[in-house]
Scaffold this active site. Structure first.
Site, PDB file in Angstrom:
ATOM      1  CB  CYS A   1      75.493-103.915   5.358  1.00  0.00           C
ATOM      2  SG  CYS A   1      73.765-103.673   5.812  1.00  0.00           S
TER       3      CYS A   1
ATOM      4  CB  CYS B   1      73.872-101.740   2.952  1.00  0.00           C
ATOM      5  SG  CYS B   1      74.003-101.270   4.679  1.00  0.00           S
TER       6      CYS B   1
END
Length: 78
Positions: free
Chosen positions: A17, A20
């Site tokens: 991600c 993230c």
């Protein structure tokens, strides 16, 4: 693992991600600020949703990153 009076700030993330990865330094800065403040009792953790899908499901994680605040056995996320 979480006791009745524990208070946690948990970051749910995935290695793949991009959001993230960009959020990671912000989350660790928040952890540092907590330790310098009157909120030293708040424990901080990270959960990889790929290696812990059961825990992610328990908190109904539907997008990443998600930060959950757990207090008195109740989780609230943003």
């Amino acid at each position: 693992m979480v006791q009745k009076n524990d208070e946690w700030l948990i970051d749910f993330y995935a290695d793949w991600c991009g959001y993230c990865q960009r959020f990671e330094s912000t989350f660790y800065e928040a952890e540092r600020q907590l330790q310098l403040s009157s909120y030293k009792h708040v424990q901080v953790g990270v959960v990889n949703v790929d290696t812990n899908p059961g825990l992610a499901a328990r908190f109904f994680i539907s997008r990443l990153p998600t930060v959950i605040h757990v207090k008195n056995h109740e989780g609230k996320g943003k």
